[in-house]
Design a protein around this motif. Structure first.
Motif, short mmCIF file in Angstrom:
data_model
loop_
_atom_site.label_atom_id
_atom_site.label_comp_id
_atom_site.label_asym_id
_atom_site.label_seq_id
_atom_site.Cartn_x
_atom_site.Cartn_y
_atom_site.Cartn_z
N GLY A 408 6.37 17.94 -1.90
CA GLY A 408 6.77 17.17 -0.74
C GLY A 408 5.62 16.36 -0.16
O GLY A 408 5.77 15.17 0.16
N THR A 409 4.46 16.98 -0.02
CA THR A 409 3.29 16.29 0.51
C THR A 409 2.88 15.14 -0.39
O THR A 409 2.60 14.03 0.06
N LEU A 410 2.84 15.41 -1.70
CA LEU A 410 2.41 14.38 -2.65
C LEU A 410 3.37 13.20 -2.65
O LEU A 410 2.95 12.03 -2.59
N ASN A 411 4.68 13.47 -2.69
CA ASN A 411 5.65 12.37 -2.72
C ASN A 411 5.60 11.55 -1.44
O ASN A 411 5.75 10.32 -1.47
N ALA A 412 5.39 12.21 -0.29
CA ALA A 412 5.33 11.49 0.98
C ALA A 412 4.16 10.51 1.00
O ALA A 412 4.28 9.38 1.48
N VAL A 413 3.02 10.93 0.46
CA VAL A 413 1.85 10.06 0.43
C VAL A 413 2.05 8.91 -0.55
O VAL A 413 1.73 7.75 -0.26
N LEU A 414 2.60 9.22 -1.74
CA LEU A 414 2.79 8.18 -2.75
C LEU A 414 3.79 7.13 -2.32
O LEU A 414 3.68 5.95 -2.69
N ARG A 415 4.79 7.52 -1.51
CA ARG A 415 5.77 6.55 -1.04
C ARG A 415 5.15 5.48 -0.13
O ARG A 415 5.69 4.38 0.02
N ASP A 416 4.01 5.81 0.50
CA ASP A 416 3.36 4.88 1.39
C ASP A 416 2.52 3.84 0.66
O ASP A 416 2.02 2.89 1.26
N LEU A 417 2.32 4.04 -0.65
CA LEU A 417 1.52 3.07 -1.40
C LEU A 417 2.35 1.84 -1.74
O LEU A 417 3.57 1.94 -1.96
N PRO A 418 1.72 0.67 -1.79
CA PRO A 418 2.48 -0.53 -2.17
C PRO A 418 2.90 -0.46 -3.63
O PRO A 418 2.28 0.23 -4.44
N PRO A 419 3.95 -1.20 -4.01
CA PRO A 419 4.41 -1.17 -5.41
C PRO A 419 3.41 -1.85 -6.34
O PRO A 419 2.57 -2.65 -5.92
N HIS A 420 3.52 -1.49 -7.62
CA HIS A 420 2.63 -2.10 -8.62
C HIS A 420 2.91 -3.59 -8.74
O HIS A 420 4.05 -4.05 -8.67
N GLN A 421 1.85 -4.37 -8.94
CA GLN A 421 1.97 -5.83 -9.07
C GLN A 421 1.88 -6.30 -10.51
O GLN A 421 2.32 -7.39 -10.84
N ARG A 422 1.30 -5.46 -11.39
CA ARG A 422 1.11 -5.90 -12.76
C ARG A 422 2.40 -5.71 -13.56
O ARG A 422 3.06 -4.67 -13.48
N SER A 423 2.70 -6.71 -14.37
CA SER A 423 3.93 -6.66 -15.17
C SER A 423 3.78 -5.83 -16.44
O SER A 423 4.77 -5.49 -17.08
N ASP A 424 2.52 -5.53 -16.80
CA ASP A 424 2.30 -4.77 -18.05
C ASP A 424 2.15 -3.27 -17.80
O ASP A 424 1.74 -2.53 -18.68
N ILE A 425 2.46 -2.83 -16.58
CA ILE A 425 2.38 -1.42 -16.24
C ILE A 425 3.72 -0.98 -15.66
O ILE A 425 4.27 -1.64 -14.78
N THR A 426 4.25 0.13 -16.19
CA THR A 426 5.45 0.75 -15.63
C THR A 426 5.09 2.17 -15.23
O THR A 426 4.70 2.99 -16.07
N ALA A 427 5.20 2.46 -13.95
CA ALA A 427 4.89 3.80 -13.45
C ALA A 427 5.97 4.20 -12.46
O ALA A 427 5.94 3.84 -11.30
#
Length: 721
Positions: A408-427
């Protein structure tokens, strides 16, 4: 000023968990020597106590009562336990060799490996007989034979005290079960020739009352799976043959470079060998100043002297003490039932009182290794900042995945990060690894590290490698390259080199076996050992993600769960040693072949820190499905359910439990939230392929089980108790 952890500067290595070493370890746990890294190497998690073997054979003691749990003892002593058998010492490099792992270095060494009663020169003995020593394999073989059906036919080779005790105990056990038997006691000279006349007569009378047939002044020509052939051609029917004729040292001592006497390590009055930094005790040692019989009473008396002399040698300025063996010793000899004969200075006493006396002595010795003193922990400072006690929690932090941040803690923090901008990365959120695209090449990238949960660096490295590789295998990729990340505890330069060598050799072997190459890494010094790997893998097909699960898919799990609770109980000194070793063995099992077999899966993940429930919930959330689990079908590691019923939980359990509070509140259901380290693969497999996939996994050696299925519904888990 804050006092940093003291560095370790000397390696003390104990080979064998014999009686002397067991007592030394117990004393060490109460008064350790700062700066010493203590290691015990033993082939197995337990060491049988010889004094209670006849009582176990007769049925008076359980198998567990016979064993000193070396895992618990090592934990109390602060020693790292290496589960393996030494087969050589190199005096030049100051290392010992244990097959299938890097050499282990030492500054001071002690050997207490006992003896063997194997008879390799007797044709057929190695193939068809079980030597009475080492005791562990013998006790297991006897338990198996005792529980078979039909008349028993037994030959005991060796008519000394040990052979007579074994024969009488076997006869009592078989007679108590009403099972017909024929037991033969054979010796090349006189039966019980080493005892005083009065004592020998009492035991001979007991042998006769138990219908044990004696064969004196005879030699064995051969042993088969059904008989023993004497040198005069007589064949004695025997479905179980054991050897208790004297003793002999282990063969590998011959190449140790130490001075030997008839194959035994020669020691002086200080228990020191021909090498000033190597000691020996117990039956494997020859006490040159005053040779003594091979008897456990001498090993017990040697322990205080050995403990002092090891510490003095490690300090470098201490004076060594001398061991003075007793001139005579009390012999307490079991006679099958709860009767015993006691002899000292040739005077015998026998009867039930002697048995109770022997039982009291044996139980008192074993209590030293079942009840350990509680060592006082340092109190928290005062004054201190608010909520320190709450942050520490009610128990020490677990190692492995039990030391990770909650889902729960990890997902809450990761949700606050901006989305990836590179088209050659899928995460994708929650996926095991990121997918990188370089033209037509598809590469996955993942990283993981673990706080040490075992002090054996070889085992810990194998576990961490499998744990990190699990992210790549879960996506159906083939491992390619690895970077190593290490935090080493504060050590002297010599010990740092030894530890780093063990870790890197094992890391190379583990990654090579998986098809990857180590291409670099980073190291630093901290408070405790932490091992990590960053790994890339190549995808020949589309990667398997969390998002592909479909209603009707069968959920297959390739490993049992329960490692978190077992290792938490181990930290508390409450897990059985054999359960801990089996747990570690499962953690080091590679999932490479399982990944290939599961290539048809719609969705897949490896079960690690968030527990089975947390990782299954990630599949449900990504795939938009519900999951139905058959709680009773979920495989559990040996001992896990019992420990869960006794209230043991990993320190990460509360956060994992919050992911699915509606699930049953039972000991079995609690294991769904148990953080796993290097856990198995959890795959959602098409229903029409599930049976074939499951059969292939089992054929490949995986304890795989179908534990439920995905269904249509909200992303949640149902698991009726």
């Amino acid at each position: 000023m804050h006092q940093p952890p003291l560095p370790l500067t000397r390696d003390l290595l104990l080979i064998g968990g014999g009686h002397t070493h067991a007592l030394v370890l117990r004393k060490w746990g109460m008064t350790p020597l700062p700066g010493v890294r203590l290691t015990l190497v033993n082939p197995g998690p337990t060491a049988p106590y010889s004094g209670m073997l006849p009582g176990h054979i007769a049925g008076h003691y359980s198998r567990d009562a016979l064993d000193i749990d070396l895992v618990k003892l090592a934990r109390f002593a602060g020693a790292r336990l290496v589960n393996g058998a030494v087969d050589g010492i190199d005096l030049t490099t100051r290392t010992v060799n244990v097959p299938d792992r890097p050499a282990i270095g030492f500054d001071v060494l002690s050997v207490d490996i006992g003896i063997t009663s194997a008879m390799p020169t007797v044709p057929g003995f190695s193939e068809h007989a079980v030597p009475a020593k080492p005791l562990g394999p013998f006790a297991s073989a006897w338990d198996h034979y005792l529980n078979t059906d039909g008349p028993a036919s037994i030959a005991v080779i060796g008519g000394g005290v040990a052979g007579a005790e074994i024969a009488m105990a076997m006869a009592f056990a078989l007679r108590s079960r009403g099972r017909p038997y024929a037991i033969h006691l054979l010796d090349r000279s006189k039966i019980l020739g080493g005892l005083g006349g009065a004592t020998a007569r009492k035991i001979l009378a007991s042998l006769d009352s138990l219908d044990i047939q004696l064969h004196e002044n005879t030699r064995i020509a051969a042993v088969t799976n059904t008989s023993v052939t004497l040198d005069n051609g007589t064949q004695i029917p025997a479905g179980f043959v054991t050897g208790a004729a004297g003793a002999r040292p282990y063969d590998w001592l011959q190449t140790s470079g130490l001075t030997l006497h008839d194959g035994y390590i020669t020691v002086d009055t200080r228990l020191c060998s021909s090498d000033a930094a190597i000691f020996a005790a117990g039956d494997c040692a020859h006490f040159a100043a005053d040779p003594r019989p091979k008897a456990g009473v001498f090993a017990v008396r040697q322990a205080p002297v050995l403990y002092h002399n090891l510490r003095a040698t490690l300090i470098g300025t201490g004076r060594l003490r001398s061991y003075r063996p007793q001139r005579d010793y009390l012999k307490l000899i079991s006679m099958g039932g709860k009767m015993a004969v006691a002899e000292r200075f040739g005077l015998p006493l026998s009867g039930p009182l002697m048995w109770r006396w022997k039982d009291h002595i044996d139980q008192k010795f074993m209590r030293k290794f079942t009840i350990y003193p509680v060592m006082r922990q340092p109190a928290l400072p005062w004054p201190r900042a608010a909520e320190m006690q709450e942050a520490l929690g009610p128990k020490p932090m677990c190692g492995g995945c039990g030391a990770k941040v909650g889902r729960g803690t990890l997902n809450a923090v990761l949700r606050d990060l901006p989305p990836h901008q590179r088209s050659d990365i899928t995460a994708l959120p929650g996926d095991d690894a990121a997918l990188l695209r370089m033209g037509q090449t598809r590469q996955v990238l993942s990283t993981d590290h673990l706080r040490s949960l075992t002090d054996d660096p070889d085992t810990m490295t194998r576990i961490t490698a499998n744990h990190a590789l699990g992210d790549v295998w879960a996506m159906g990729a083939q491992p390619q390259a690895a970077l190593v990340s290490l935090v080493l505890p504060r050590l002297s330069e010599t010990l740092t080199r030894r530890l780093l060598s063990e870790i890197m050799q094992t890391a190379h072997q583990s990654m090579s076996a998986a098809g990857a190459e180590i291409v670099g890494g980073h190291s630093s010094v901290g408070d405790e050992l932490t091992i990590g790997f960053t790994i890339t893998g190549l995808c020949e097909a589309d990667p398997i993600t969390l998002a592909g699960g479909q209603p009707g898919d069968v959920l297959i799990l390739t490993k049992p769960i329960g490692s978190g609770v077992i290792m938490a109980a181990d930290m508390a000194g409450d897990a059985a040693g054999h359960d801990v070793i089996q747990c570690l063995d499962l953690m080091v099992q590679s999932q490479a072949q399982a990944s290939r077999i599961l290539s048809c899966a719609h969705a897949m993940t490896d079960v690690t820190g968030f527990g089975l429930a947390g990782h299954l919930l990630s599949i449900c959330e990504a795939s938009g499905t519900e999951a139905e689990l058959r709680l009773a079908s979920i495989p559990l590691m040996a001992g896990a359910l019992d420990l869960s019923e006794r209230g043991h939980r990993s320190s990460l359990y509360p956060q994992n439990r919050s992911a699915a509070p509606h699930l049953p509140d039972t000991a079995r259901a609690a294991l769904l939230f148990d953080p796993q380290t290097a856990g198995g693969l959890l795959a959602a497999v098409p229903q029409d392929s599930a049976s074939e996939v499951l059969s292939a996994l089992i054929a490949a050696g995986y304890p795989a089980v179908a534990i439920g299925c995905l269904t249509t519904g909200m992303p949640q888990i149902n698991a009726p108790d």
